[in-house]
Design a protein around this motif. Structure first.
Motif, mmCIF file in Angstrom:
data_model
loop_
_atom_site.group_PDB
_atom_site.id
_atom_site.type_symbol
_atom_site.label_atom_id
_atom_site.label_comp_id
_atom_site.label_asym_id
_atom_site.label_seq_id
_atom_site.Cartn_x
_atom_site.Cartn_y
_atom_site.Cartn_z
ATOM 1 N N ASN A 139 -9.185 -4.592 0.155
ATOM 2 C CA ASN A 139 -8.815 -3.286 -0.402
ATOM 3 C C ASN A 139 -9.959 -2.282 -0.400
ATOM 4 O OD1 ASN A 139 -5.989 -3.649 -1.150
ATOM 5 N ND2 ASN A 139 -6.752 -5.156 -2.622
ATOM 6 N N LEU A 140 -10.854 -2.428 0.600
ATOM 7 C CA LEU A 140 -11.948 -1.474 0.710
ATOM 8 C C LEU A 140 -11.459 -0.141 1.267
ATOM 9 C CD1 LEU A 140 -15.039 -1.238 0.282
ATOM 10 C CD2 LEU A 140 -15.310 -1.814 2.695
ATOM 11 N N GLY A 141 -10.407 -0.196 2.075
ATOM 12 C CA GLY A 141 -9.883 1.038 2.641
ATOM 13 C C GLY A 141 -8.758 0.770 3.622
ATOM 14 N N VAL A 142 -8.280 1.835 4.214
ATOM 15 C CA VAL A 142 -7.237 1.782 5.231
ATOM 16 C C VAL A 142 -7.900 1.509 6.577
ATOM 17 C CG1 VAL A 142 -5.545 3.169 6.479
ATOM 18 C CG2 VAL A 142 -5.721 3.348 3.984
ATOM 19 N N GLY A 143 -7.412 0.539 7.322
ATOM 20 C CA GLY A 143 -8.024 0.198 8.596
ATOM 21 C C GLY A 143 -7.411 0.950 9.759
ATOM 22 N N ILE A 144 -8.256 1.429 10.674
ATOM 23 C CA ILE A 144 -7.782 2.016 11.923
ATOM 24 C C ILE A 144 -8.417 1.220 13.049
ATOM 25 C CG2 ILE A 144 -7.616 4.075 13.356
ATOM 26 C CD1 ILE A 144 -7.923 5.788 10.882
ATOM 27 N N VAL A 145 -7.584 0.493 13.815
ATOM 28 C CA VAL A 145 -8.085 -0.376 14.876
ATOM 29 C C VAL A 145 -7.249 -0.201 16.141
ATOM 30 C CG1 VAL A 145 -8.956 -2.108 13.249
ATOM 31 C CG2 VAL A 145 -6.615 -2.306 14.141
ATOM 32 N N ALA A 146 -7.723 -0.773 17.232
ATOM 33 C CA ALA A 146 -6.947 -0.775 18.470
ATOM 34 C C ALA A 146 -5.684 -1.603 18.251
ATOM 35 C CB ALA A 146 -7.783 -1.374 19.599
ATOM 36 N N ARG A 147 -4.553 -1.119 18.760
ATOM 37 C CA ARG A 147 -3.286 -1.833 18.554
ATOM 38 C C ARG A 147 -3.347 -3.250 19.104
ATOM 39 N NH1 ARG A 147 -0.131 -4.512 17.179
ATOM 40 N NH2 ARG A 147 2.107 -4.277 16.814
ATOM 41 N N MET A 148 -4.073 -3.444 20.209
ATOM 42 C CA MET A 148 -4.162 -4.774 20.800
ATOM 43 C C MET A 148 -4.917 -5.761 19.905
ATOM 44 S SD MET A 148 -7.154 -4.366 23.693
ATOM 45 C CE MET A 148 -7.279 -2.602 23.890
ATOM 46 N N ALA A 149 -5.648 -5.233 18.920
ATOM 47 C CA ALA A 149 -6.469 -6.084 18.057
ATOM 48 C C ALA A 149 -5.696 -6.629 16.858
ATOM 49 C CB ALA A 149 -7.694 -5.313 17.574
ATOM 50 N N LYS A 194 -12.643 10.050 5.221
ATOM 51 C CA LYS A 194 -13.537 9.345 4.290
ATOM 52 C C LYS A 194 -13.839 7.947 4.843
ATOM 53 C CE LYS A 194 -11.094 11.593 0.455
ATOM 54 N NZ LYS A 194 -10.223 11.340 -0.730
ATOM 55 N N VAL A 195 -14.694 7.891 5.851
ATOM 56 C CA VAL A 195 -15.050 6.604 6.456
ATOM 57 C C VAL A 195 -16.061 5.909 5.552
ATOM 58 C CG1 VAL A 195 -15.990 5.442 8.475
ATOM 59 C CG2 VAL A 195 -14.602 7.500 8.767
ATOM 60 N N VAL A 196 -15.627 4.823 4.913
ATOM 61 C CA VAL A 196 -16.487 4.145 3.931
ATOM 62 C C VAL A 196 -17.134 2.882 4.478
ATOM 63 C CG1 VAL A 196 -15.186 5.035 1.972
ATOM 64 C CG2 VAL A 196 -14.509 2.857 2.998
ATOM 65 N N PHE A 197 -16.607 2.385 5.611
ATOM 66 C CA PHE A 197 -17.160 1.150 6.179
ATOM 67 C C PHE A 197 -16.859 1.132 7.670
ATOM 68 C CE2 PHE A 197 -16.869 -3.263 7.551
ATOM 69 C CZ PHE A 197 -18.007 -3.835 6.991
ATOM 70 N N THR A 198 -17.867 0.782 8.473
ATOM 71 C CA THR A 198 -17.660 0.694 9.913
ATOM 72 C C THR A 198 -18.173 -0.646 10.438
ATOM 73 O OG1 THR A 198 -19.799 1.738 10.424
ATOM 74 C CG2 THR A 198 -17.866 3.186 10.250
ATOM 75 N N TYR A 210 -7.270 8.833 1.969
ATOM 76 C CA TYR A 210 -7.672 7.464 1.622
ATOM 77 C C TYR A 210 -9.009 7.089 2.279
ATOM 78 C CZ TYR A 210 -2.840 6.932 0.063
ATOM 79 O OH TYR A 210 -1.643 7.073 -0.599
ATOM 80 N N PRO A 211 -9.761 6.192 1.649
ATOM 81 C CA PRO A 211 -10.970 5.678 2.311
ATOM 82 C C PRO A 211 -10.575 4.919 3.584
ATOM 83 C CG PRO A 211 -10.462 4.402 0.338
ATOM 84 C CD PRO A 211 -9.548 5.588 0.322
ATOM 85 N N ILE A 212 -11.378 5.085 4.636
ATOM 86 C CA ILE A 212 -11.040 4.509 5.939
ATOM 87 C C ILE A 212 -12.081 3.482 6.378
ATOM 88 C CG2 ILE A 212 -10.838 5.058 8.415
ATOM 89 C CD1 ILE A 212 -9.550 7.708 7.591
ATOM 90 N N VAL A 213 -11.585 2.407 6.953
ATOM 91 C CA VAL A 213 -12.425 1.357 7.525
ATOM 92 C C VAL A 213 -12.121 1.325 9.020
ATOM 93 C CG1 VAL A 213 -13.015 -1.091 7.470
ATOM 94 C CG2 VAL A 213 -12.204 0.031 5.384
ATOM 95 N N THR A 214 -13.139 1.553 9.855
ATOM 96 C CA THR A 214 -12.870 1.617 11.292
ATOM 97 C C THR A 214 -14.114 1.251 12.092
ATOM 98 O OG1 THR A 214 -11.829 2.961 13.025
ATOM 99 C CG2 THR A 214 -13.406 4.071 11.567
ATOM 100 N N TYR A 215 -14.076 1.569 13.389
ATOM 101 C CA TYR A 215 -15.157 1.180 14.284
ATOM 102 C C TYR A 215 -16.406 2.030 14.091
ATOM 103 C CZ TYR A 215 -11.421 -1.241 16.800
ATOM 104 O OH TYR A 215 -10.374 -2.060 17.136
ATOM 105 N N HIS A 257 0.845 -1.188 0.000
ATOM 106 C CA HIS A 257 0.000 0.000 0.000
ATOM 107 C C HIS A 257 0.894 1.258 0.000
ATOM 108 C CE1 HIS A 257 -2.870 3.041 1.413
ATOM 109 N NE2 HIS A 257 -3.831 2.213 1.016
ATOM 110 N N PRO A 258 0.461 2.339 -0.685
ATOM 111 C CA PRO A 258 1.268 3.564 -0.737
ATOM 112 C C PRO A 258 1.663 4.116 0.633
ATOM 113 C CG PRO A 258 -0.506 3.675 -2.345
ATOM 114 C CD PRO A 258 -0.729 2.422 -1.559
#
Length: 324
Positions: free
Chosen positions: A237-247, A219-223, A192-197, A176-177
Protein backbone atom coordinates in the motif's frame (compact mmCIF):
# COMPACT_ATOMS: atom_id res chain seq x y z
CA UNK A 1 52.34 -3.44 -32.52
CA UNK A 2 50.43 -6.54 -31.44
CA UNK A 3 46.72 -7.29 -31.19
CA UNK A 4 47.35 -8.41 -27.63
CA UNK A 5 48.60 -4.92 -26.76
CA UNK A 6 45.51 -3.33 -28.28
CA UNK A 7 43.36 -5.74 -26.31
CA UNK A 8 45.15 -4.76 -23.10
CA UNK A 9 44.71 -0.98 -23.49
CA UNK A 10 41.06 -1.47 -24.48
CA UNK A 11 40.31 -3.68 -21.49
CA UNK A 12 42.21 -1.47 -19.02
CA UNK A 13 40.26 1.56 -20.22
CA UNK A 14 37.01 -0.36 -19.68
CA UNK A 15 38.01 -1.59 -16.21
CA UNK A 16 38.32 1.94 -14.78
CA UNK A 17 42.11 1.87 -15.31
CA UNK A 18 42.37 -0.99 -12.82
CA UNK A 19 45.18 -3.18 -14.18
CA UNK A 20 44.68 -5.80 -11.48
CA UNK A 21 40.98 -6.26 -12.33
CA UNK A 22 41.87 -6.36 -16.03
CA UNK A 23 44.45 -9.08 -15.42
CA UNK A 24 41.89 -11.16 -13.54
CA UNK A 25 39.31 -10.82 -16.31
CA UNK A 26 41.86 -11.83 -18.96
CA UNK A 27 43.42 -14.60 -16.84
CA UNK A 28 46.88 -13.12 -17.11
CA UNK A 29 49.35 -11.28 -14.87
CA UNK A 30 49.29 -7.63 -13.88
CA UNK A 31 53.03 -7.12 -14.60
CA UNK A 32 52.56 -8.67 -18.04
CA UNK A 33 49.82 -6.22 -18.96
CA UNK A 34 51.79 -3.24 -17.64
CA UNK A 35 54.88 -4.31 -19.59
CA UNK A 36 52.97 -4.70 -22.87
CA UNK A 37 51.28 -1.30 -22.46
CA UNK A 38 54.69 0.31 -21.89
CA UNK A 39 56.12 -1.43 -24.97
CA UNK A 40 53.21 -0.15 -27.07
CA UNK A 41 53.63 3.40 -25.76
CA UNK A 42 57.37 3.26 -26.48
CA UNK A 43 56.69 2.09 -30.02
CA UNK A 44 54.06 4.78 -30.62
CA UNK A 45 56.06 7.53 -28.94
CA UNK A 46 53.08 8.76 -26.88
CA UNK A 47 51.52 7.84 -23.56
CA UNK A 48 48.14 6.13 -23.70
CA UNK A 49 47.67 6.50 -19.94
CA UNK A 50 48.85 9.22 -17.55
CA UNK A 51 50.41 7.91 -14.34
CA UNK A 52 51.03 8.84 -10.74
CA UNK A 53 53.78 6.55 -9.57
CA UNK A 54 52.76 3.03 -10.59
CA UNK A 55 49.06 3.89 -10.82
CA UNK A 56 47.19 4.85 -13.97
CA UNK A 57 45.26 8.06 -13.37
CA UNK A 58 43.57 8.94 -16.67
CA UNK A 59 43.51 8.33 -20.40
CA UNK A 60 45.53 10.92 -22.30
CA UNK A 61 44.00 12.82 -25.26
CA UNK A 62 46.15 10.74 -27.64
CA UNK A 63 45.17 7.64 -25.69
CA UNK A 64 41.46 8.32 -26.17
CA UNK A 65 41.84 8.29 -29.95
CA UNK A 66 44.15 5.28 -29.90
CA UNK A 67 41.78 3.27 -27.69
CA UNK A 68 38.80 4.15 -29.91
CA UNK A 69 40.68 2.91 -32.98
CA UNK A 70 41.88 -0.15 -31.06
CA UNK A 71 38.26 -1.01 -30.28
CA UNK A 72 37.36 -0.77 -33.97
CA UNK A 73 40.26 -3.05 -34.89
CA UNK A 74 39.33 -5.61 -32.24
CA UNK A 75 35.74 -5.67 -33.48
CA UNK A 76 36.93 -6.23 -37.05
CA UNK A 77 39.07 -9.11 -35.82
CA UNK A 78 36.04 -10.57 -34.05
CA UNK A 79 34.00 -10.26 -37.24
CA UNK A 80 36.68 -12.17 -39.13
CA UNK A 81 36.52 -14.92 -36.52
CA UNK A 82 32.73 -15.04 -36.78
CA UNK A 83 32.86 -15.31 -40.57
CA UNK A 84 35.27 -18.22 -40.26
CA UNK A 85 33.11 -19.89 -37.60
CA UNK A 86 30.01 -19.51 -39.76
CA UNK A 87 31.63 -21.52 -42.54
CA UNK A 88 33.36 -24.04 -40.28
CA UNK A 89 30.42 -24.71 -37.92
CA UNK A 90 27.29 -22.67 -38.48
CA UNK A 91 25.56 -23.97 -35.34
CA UNK A 92 28.32 -23.37 -32.82
CA UNK A 93 29.42 -20.12 -31.20
CA UNK A 94 28.36 -17.53 -28.64
CA UNK A 95 25.58 -14.97 -28.51
CA UNK A 96 25.53 -12.17 -25.94
CA UNK A 97 22.47 -10.04 -25.24
CA UNK A 98 21.99 -6.99 -23.05
CA UNK A 99 18.51 -6.10 -21.91
CA UNK A 100 16.37 -4.80 -19.05
CA UNK A 101 14.71 -6.85 -16.32
CA UNK A 102 11.27 -6.52 -17.91
CA UNK A 103 12.45 -7.93 -21.24
CA UNK A 104 14.50 -10.69 -19.58
CA UNK A 105 11.69 -11.70 -17.24
CA UNK A 106 8.61 -11.38 -19.46
CA UNK A 107 9.46 -11.08 -23.18
CA UNK A 108 12.46 -13.35 -23.70
CA UNK A 109 12.02 -16.67 -21.81
CA UNK A 110 10.12 -18.55 -24.51
CA UNK A 111 12.33 -17.14 -27.26
CA UNK A 112 15.51 -18.17 -25.46
CA UNK A 113 14.11 -21.59 -24.59
CA UNK A 114 13.30 -22.32 -28.23
CA UNK A 115 16.61 -20.91 -29.40
CA UNK A 116 18.63 -23.12 -27.04
CA UNK A 117 16.72 -26.19 -28.18
CA UNK A 118 17.57 -25.39 -31.80
CA UNK A 119 21.18 -24.36 -31.08
CA UNK A 120 22.45 -26.39 -28.10
CA UNK A 121 26.06 -25.62 -29.02
CA UNK A 122 25.62 -21.86 -28.93
CA UNK A 123 26.55 -20.37 -25.55
CA UNK A 124 24.05 -17.62 -24.77
CA UNK A 125 25.03 -14.89 -22.30
CA UNK A 126 22.55 -12.34 -20.96
CA UNK A 127 23.52 -9.04 -19.35
CA UNK A 128 21.02 -6.84 -17.52
CA UNK A 129 21.32 -3.13 -16.95
CA UNK A 130 19.81 0.28 -17.51
CA UNK A 131 18.86 1.22 -21.09
CA UNK A 132 21.92 3.49 -21.29
CA UNK A 133 24.24 0.71 -20.08
CA UNK A 134 22.63 -1.70 -22.54
CA UNK A 135 23.08 0.69 -25.47
CA UNK A 136 26.69 1.35 -24.51
CA UNK A 137 27.44 -2.38 -24.37
CA UNK A 138 26.13 -2.83 -27.89
CA UNK A 139 27.89 0.29 -29.16
CA UNK A 140 31.29 -0.74 -27.83
CA UNK A 141 30.95 -4.38 -28.89
CA UNK A 142 30.65 -5.88 -25.40
CA UNK A 143 27.43 -7.62 -26.51
CA UNK A 144 25.99 -8.66 -29.87
CA UNK A 145 22.44 -7.41 -29.32
CA UNK A 146 20.78 -4.76 -27.16
CA UNK A 147 17.06 -5.07 -26.48
CA UNK A 148 15.48 -2.02 -24.89
CA UNK A 149 12.88 0.73 -25.21
CA UNK A 150 14.90 3.74 -24.11
CA UNK A 151 18.36 5.20 -24.91
CA UNK A 152 19.23 3.28 -28.09
CA UNK A 153 18.58 6.33 -30.30
CA UNK A 154 21.47 8.15 -28.63
CA UNK A 155 24.00 5.93 -30.40
CA UNK A 156 24.20 6.63 -34.13
CA UNK A 157 26.42 3.63 -34.86
CA UNK A 158 23.68 1.17 -33.89
CA UNK A 159 21.28 -0.49 -36.32
CA UNK A 160 17.93 -0.38 -34.49
CA UNK A 161 14.92 -2.41 -35.60
CA UNK A 162 11.44 -2.19 -33.99
CA UNK A 163 10.19 -5.45 -32.47
CA UNK A 164 6.82 -4.77 -30.83
CA UNK A 165 4.59 -2.17 -29.21
CA UNK A 166 3.50 -2.22 -25.60
CA UNK A 167 1.69 -0.02 -23.15
CA UNK A 168 1.11 0.36 -19.46
CA UNK A 169 -1.42 -0.69 -16.90
CA UNK A 170 -2.22 0.40 -13.37
CA UNK A 171 -2.04 -2.16 -10.58
CA UNK A 172 -3.71 -1.62 -7.21
CA UNK A 173 -4.65 -3.80 -4.23
CA UNK A 174 -8.15 -5.29 -4.00
CA UNK A 175 -10.66 -2.73 -2.77
CA UNK A 176 -8.61 0.32 -3.80
CA UNK A 177 -10.77 3.41 -4.58
CA UNK A 178 -9.57 3.42 -8.21
CA UNK A 179 -11.29 0.08 -8.77
CA UNK A 180 -14.63 1.84 -8.21
CA UNK A 181 -13.91 4.83 -10.47
CA UNK A 182 -16.20 4.94 -13.54
CA UNK A 183 -13.24 5.92 -15.73
CA UNK A 184 -9.48 6.00 -15.16
CA UNK A 185 -7.97 9.42 -15.95
CA UNK A 186 -4.57 11.06 -15.50
CA UNK A 187 -6.19 13.62 -13.19
CA UNK A 188 -7.47 10.81 -11.00
CA UNK A 189 -4.10 9.03 -10.97
CA UNK A 190 -2.34 12.26 -10.01
CA UNK A 191 -4.33 12.32 -6.76
CA UNK A 192 -2.60 9.17 -5.49
CA UNK A 193 1.03 8.34 -4.66
CA UNK A 194 2.59 6.46 -7.58
CA UNK A 195 5.07 3.59 -7.67
CA UNK A 196 6.73 3.11 -11.06
CA UNK A 197 9.95 2.71 -13.02
CA UNK A 198 13.15 4.67 -12.50
CA UNK A 199 13.50 7.42 -15.10
CA UNK A 200 15.17 5.99 -18.21
CA UNK A 201 13.71 2.51 -17.70
CA UNK A 202 10.94 0.74 -19.60
CA UNK A 203 9.30 3.68 -21.33
CA UNK A 204 9.23 5.88 -18.24
CA UNK A 205 9.61 8.97 -20.45
CA UNK A 206 6.19 8.34 -22.05
CA UNK A 207 4.60 8.30 -18.60
CA UNK A 208 6.18 11.61 -17.58
CA UNK A 209 5.26 13.20 -20.91
CA UNK A 210 1.60 12.23 -20.53
CA UNK A 211 1.28 13.94 -17.15
CA UNK A 212 3.32 16.96 -18.27
CA UNK A 213 1.13 17.56 -21.35
CA UNK A 214 -1.90 17.80 -19.07
CA UNK A 215 -0.12 20.17 -16.69
CA UNK A 216 -0.04 17.54 -13.94
CA UNK A 217 2.77 16.58 -11.58
CA UNK A 218 2.50 12.92 -10.52
CA UNK A 219 3.29 12.06 -6.90
CA UNK A 220 6.00 9.48 -7.61
CA UNK A 221 6.95 8.20 -4.15
CA UNK A 222 8.98 5.12 -5.08
CA UNK A 223 10.83 4.00 -8.20
CA UNK A 224 12.54 0.77 -9.21
CA UNK A 225 14.00 -0.83 -12.32
CA UNK A 226 12.21 -4.11 -11.62
CA UNK A 227 8.44 -4.51 -12.19
CA UNK A 228 8.27 -7.27 -9.59
CA UNK A 229 9.72 -4.89 -6.98
CA UNK A 230 7.15 -2.25 -7.96
CA UNK A 231 4.30 -4.74 -7.49
CA UNK A 232 5.72 -5.74 -4.09
CA UNK A 233 5.43 -2.17 -2.85
CA UNK A 234 1.96 -1.81 -4.30
CA UNK A 235 1.00 -4.79 -2.12
CA UNK A 236 2.39 -2.86 0.86
CA UNK A 237 0.00 0.00 0.00
CA UNK A 238 2.87 2.36 -0.72
CA UNK A 239 1.12 3.64 -3.82
CA UNK A 240 -0.55 2.95 -7.13
CA UNK A 241 1.67 0.96 -9.49
CA UNK A 242 2.22 1.82 -13.15
CA UNK A 243 4.02 -0.98 -15.01
CA UNK A 244 4.31 -2.50 -18.47
CA UNK A 245 1.21 -4.60 -19.22
CA UNK A 246 3.41 -7.57 -20.11
CA UNK A 247 4.84 -7.47 -16.58
CA UNK A 248 1.56 -8.59 -15.00
CA UNK A 249 0.94 -12.31 -14.63
CA UNK A 250 -2.73 -13.13 -14.09
CA UNK A 251 -1.94 -16.11 -11.85
CA UNK A 252 1.03 -14.78 -9.89
CA UNK A 253 -0.56 -11.34 -9.48
CA UNK A 254 -4.13 -12.51 -8.86
CA UNK A 255 -4.19 -10.52 -5.60
CA UNK A 256 -3.87 -7.26 -7.54
CA UNK A 257 -6.45 -5.50 -9.69
CA UNK A 258 -5.22 -4.56 -13.16
CA UNK A 259 -6.64 -1.38 -14.72
CA UNK A 260 -6.09 -0.70 -18.41
CA UNK A 261 -4.15 2.55 -18.99
CA UNK A 262 -3.47 2.24 -22.72
CA UNK A 263 -5.73 5.25 -23.44
CA UNK A 264 -3.74 7.42 -21.03
CA UNK A 265 -0.23 6.88 -22.35
CA UNK A 266 1.31 6.74 -25.80
CA UNK A 267 2.52 3.24 -26.61
CA UNK A 268 6.23 2.47 -26.57
CA UNK A 269 8.31 0.40 -28.99
CA UNK A 270 10.90 -2.12 -27.92
CA UNK A 271 13.82 -2.39 -30.35
CA UNK A 272 16.68 -4.76 -30.97
CA UNK A 273 19.99 -3.15 -31.90
CA UNK A 274 23.45 -4.19 -32.96
CA UNK A 275 26.57 -2.29 -33.91
CA UNK A 276 26.80 -1.25 -37.54
CA UNK A 277 29.27 -3.47 -39.34
CA UNK A 278 28.51 -6.54 -37.21
CA UNK A 279 28.61 -9.80 -39.13
CA UNK A 280 25.31 -11.53 -38.38
CA UNK A 281 25.82 -15.25 -38.19
CA UNK A 282 22.96 -17.57 -39.14
CA UNK A 283 21.95 -18.31 -35.56
CA UNK A 284 22.00 -14.59 -34.76
CA UNK A 285 19.51 -13.93 -37.55
CA UNK A 286 17.38 -16.82 -36.31
CA UNK A 287 17.32 -15.34 -32.81
CA UNK A 288 16.08 -12.01 -34.16
CA UNK A 289 13.36 -13.75 -36.18
CA UNK A 290 12.22 -15.75 -33.16
CA UNK A 291 11.97 -12.58 -31.10
CA UNK A 292 10.34 -10.49 -33.85
CA UNK A 293 9.02 -12.65 -36.74
CA UNK A 294 8.48 -9.65 -39.03
CA UNK A 295 12.26 -9.04 -38.98
CA UNK A 296 13.11 -11.50 -41.72
CA UNK A 297 16.62 -11.78 -43.15
CA UNK A 298 15.52 -9.68 -46.11
CA UNK A 299 14.28 -6.94 -43.77
CA UNK A 300 17.49 -7.14 -41.72
CA UNK A 301 19.55 -6.66 -44.88
CA UNK A 302 17.51 -3.56 -45.80
CA UNK A 303 17.81 -2.17 -42.26
CA UNK A 304 21.59 -2.53 -42.35
CA UNK A 305 21.63 -0.42 -45.53
CA UNK A 306 19.72 2.45 -43.87
CA UNK A 307 22.00 5.42 -43.29
CA UNK A 308 19.90 7.38 -40.80
CA UNK A 309 16.83 7.33 -38.57
CA UNK A 310 14.56 8.70 -41.29
CA UNK A 311 15.41 5.87 -43.69
CA UNK A 312 14.80 3.33 -40.93
CA UNK A 313 11.41 4.85 -40.12
CA UNK A 314 10.46 4.75 -43.80
CA UNK A 315 11.43 1.08 -43.98
CA UNK A 316 9.06 0.18 -41.16
CA UNK A 317 6.38 2.81 -41.86
CA UNK A 318 3.86 0.28 -43.14
CA UNK A 319 4.75 -2.54 -40.77
CA UNK A 320 2.09 -3.24 -38.16
CA UNK A 321 4.06 -4.22 -35.08
CA UNK A 322 2.71 -6.90 -32.75
CA UNK A 323 1.41 -5.70 -29.38
CA UNK A 324 2.62 -7.23 -26.10
Amino acid sequence: MKLQQLRYIWEVAHHDLNVSATAQSLYTSQPGISKQIRLLEDELGVEVFARSGKHLTRVTPAGERIITTAGEILRKVESIKQIAQEFSNEKKGTLSIATTHTQARYALPSVISNFIKQYPDVALHMHQGSPMQIAEMAADGTVDFAIATEALEQFSDLVMMPCYRWNRCVVVPQGHPLTKAPKLTLELLAEYPIVTYVFGFTGRSKLDEAFSHRGLVPKVVFTAADADVIKTYVRLNLGVGIVARMAVDEEVDSDLVVLDASDLFESSVTKIAFRRGTFLRGFMCDFIEKFAPHLTREVMAKAIQCHNKQEMEELFANVELPVH
